[in-house]
Design a protein around this motif. Structure first.
Motif, mmCIF file in Angstrom:
data_model
loop_
_atom_site.group_PDB
_atom_site.id
_atom_site.type_symbol
_atom_site.label_atom_id
_atom_site.label_comp_id
_atom_site.label_asym_id
_atom_site.label_seq_id
_atom_site.Cartn_x
_atom_site.Cartn_y
_atom_site.Cartn_z
ATOM 1 N N VAL A 86 57.794 52.681 34.133
ATOM 2 C CA VAL A 86 58.579 51.660 34.843
ATOM 3 C C VAL A 86 58.140 51.571 36.298
ATOM 4 N N LEU A 87 57.994 52.728 36.960
ATOM 5 C CA LEU A 87 57.551 52.730 38.353
ATOM 6 C C LEU A 87 56.130 52.193 38.480
ATOM 7 N N GLN A 88 55.281 52.518 37.513
ATOM 8 C CA GLN A 88 53.900 52.031 37.550
ATOM 9 C C GLN A 88 53.861 50.509 37.449
ATOM 10 N N VAL A 89 54.628 49.955 36.531
ATOM 11 C CA VAL A 89 54.676 48.491 36.391
ATOM 12 C C VAL A 89 55.228 47.849 37.662
ATOM 13 N N THR A 90 56.246 48.470 38.256
ATOM 14 C CA THR A 90 56.820 47.934 39.496
ATOM 15 C C THR A 90 55.787 47.903 40.613
ATOM 16 N N ILE A 91 55.025 48.996 40.753
ATOM 17 C CA ILE A 91 54.004 49.064 41.802
ATOM 18 C C ILE A 91 52.931 48.001 41.584
ATOM 19 N N PHE A 92 52.467 47.864 40.370
ATOM 20 C CA PHE A 92 51.392 46.899 40.107
ATOM 21 C C PHE A 92 51.891 45.462 40.282
ATOM 22 N N ILE A 93 53.134 45.192 39.945
ATOM 23 C CA ILE A 93 53.659 43.842 40.170
ATOM 24 C C ILE A 93 53.715 43.545 41.663
ATOM 25 N N ALA A 94 54.180 44.510 42.454
ATOM 26 C CA ALA A 94 54.249 44.311 43.908
ATOM 27 C C ALA A 94 52.859 44.105 44.494
ATOM 28 N N VAL A 95 51.889 44.909 44.057
ATOM 29 C CA VAL A 95 50.518 44.768 44.560
ATOM 30 C C VAL A 95 49.923 43.431 44.113
ATOM 31 N N GLY A 96 50.202 43.025 42.876
ATOM 32 C CA GLY A 96 49.695 41.736 42.414
ATOM 33 C C GLY A 96 50.239 40.577 43.212
ATOM 34 N N LEU A 97 51.523 40.621 43.553
ATOM 35 C CA LEU A 97 52.102 39.559 44.381
ATOM 36 C C LEU A 97 51.485 39.552 45.784
ATOM 37 N N ALA A 98 51.256 40.760 46.336
ATOM 38 C CA ALA A 98 50.630 40.830 47.659
ATOM 39 C C ALA A 98 49.205 40.277 47.626
#
Length: 397
Positions: free
Chosen positions: A165-177
């Motif tokens: 869950v944390l991994q998906v959250t991090i990658f979503i945030a990085v993808g948006l950035a």
């Protein structure tokens, strides 16, 4: 572009003779070779050595070592040197074009480079963000392993779920950035994602409810794998807990799969949470029995059973006046409860109470009836306790 390149072009374009151009070309090439292939590598190596010595004496060095270990990529000193050499060669080429009378071509090349540099910077930043996300998730996984190494209240499955869950959250945030770096309209993207989420939520309402309930169960931890629980009408041992359902093995050997939303909304009784369980057993004594003596005998019998916990001590309490006996409720505790220990302890308690009462001549009464005849030809069944009679049957004509 002309006003910035004019101060550079003017002195270089003033070189018009072939001899001067040859001399200038040789001088520029020598300077390029010295700066790009001698001075630049030496400066980079000296800087890396100096920075490494200084970082070893500070806390930043340990952080960089952690990052280096997580990324598994050493410092790209060779790539830095090659980049500096390419920059020197490019500048040398532009200077030579100007010297030999191709100033307009040099300006065109410089304008193309000026346009391409921001794109290259965006590419570098995007790659850096993705690399940072990979390193960050690896560091997070390592920290989770260290934090939860000795935690008995979190299973390996729960740890894996939390990490994903944390991994998906991090990658979503990085993808948006990363998308914002390329000036992509995130508003429309988020609106589309929200609409898609609503459609998926309505189509999979039951599944999403089980997912949310799974996270609730995972963090509230009303039970763990191996616990003896009763969920609603189902009782057994918990054998698996997933995001969507909980599996219980009944005492008949059946596997019961319960959706997590049903589990979270049902009454859950955990019989092993506190590592002890109180059992109850009722026994009747005759109305003519000395109750205090019977209670003492029952307590002594219970205290002699191996699986009965000495603390809290067993209790024997008169609870009711029944038809044929006074009921004594025996209450006693067992440690590390399980189904086998429960029934073996109750069995031992029944045997111990029966043997103790027989030894002390304490009667355990049961309802009795006597059969008698009537003069009219029927027969009656007088109650042994109160003497009431009832007409049961007559076979006379």
């Amino acid at each position: 572009m002309t006003e910035y390149t004019e101060p550079i072009l003017t002195p270089l374009e003033s070189i018009t003779t072939t001899e001067a151009r040859l001399a200038s070309t040789i001088a520029v090439l020598v300077m390029a070779i010295l700066s790009g292939f001698v001075i630049a590598p030496a400066l980079v190596r000296r800087f890396v050595t100096f920075a490494g010595d200084r970082l070893e004496e500070s806390d930043v060095g340990s952080v960089l070592e952690v990052v280096d270990g997580l990324s598994d990529i050493p410092f790209p000193m060779r790539a830095v040197i090659r980049s500096l050499q390419a920059t020197v060669l490019l500048a040398t080429g532009l200077v030579l074009l100007i010297i030999w009378g191709y100033g307009s071509l040099a300006v065109l090349v410089l304008s193309v480079l000026t346009t391409a540099v921001p794109v290259a910077l965006r590419v570098v930043l995007t790659v850096s963000l993705l690399a940072g996300a990979v390193i960050g998730t690896r560091y997070l996984e390592q920290q989770l392993d260290d934090w939860l190494a000795n935690a008995n209240y979190v299973t390996a499955h729960q740890e894996g779920v939390v990490f994903r869950v944390l991994q998906v959250t991090i990658f979503i945030a990085v993808g948006l950035a990363a998308l914002s770096l390329w000036q992509i309209n995130l508003g429309g993207l988020l609106v589309g994602a929200g609409f898609l989420g609503i459609v998926m939520g309505m189509a999979a309402q039951q599944t999403l409810g089980s997912l949310i309930a799974g996270f609730v169960l995972m963090f509230s931890r009303p039970f763990e794998i191996g616990d003896w629980v009763q969920v609603g009408d189902h009782e057994g041992l918990v054998v698996d807990i997933t995001i969507t359902n909980t599996r219980i093995r009944s005492f008949d050997g059946e596997i019961i799969v319960l959706p997590n939303d049903k589990v979270s909304s049902a009454t859950v009784v955990n019989r092993t949470k506190r590592n002890r369980l109180r059992l109850r057993l009722e026994v009747g004594v005759d109305y003519e029995t000395d109750l205090e003596h019977a209670e003492a005998v029952a307590r002594e019998a219970l205290e002699g059973i191996d699986d009965v916990s000495p603390a809290p001590k067993p209790q024997v309490i008169p609870t009711s006046f029944d038809d044929s006996a006074i009921t004594l409720e025996c209450r006693f505790w067992i440690e590390q409860p399980n189904v086998h220990k429960k029934w073996t302890t109750i069995q031992a308690a029944v045997h111990a109470l029966k043997a103790s009462f027989d030894r002390e001549e304490i009667d355990i009464p049961y309802p009795q009836r006597t059969v008698g005849t009537r003069a009219e030809g029927g027969f009656r069944i007088p109650d042994a306790e109160d003497g009431d009679t009832e007409l049961a049957y007559s076979d006379r004509e």
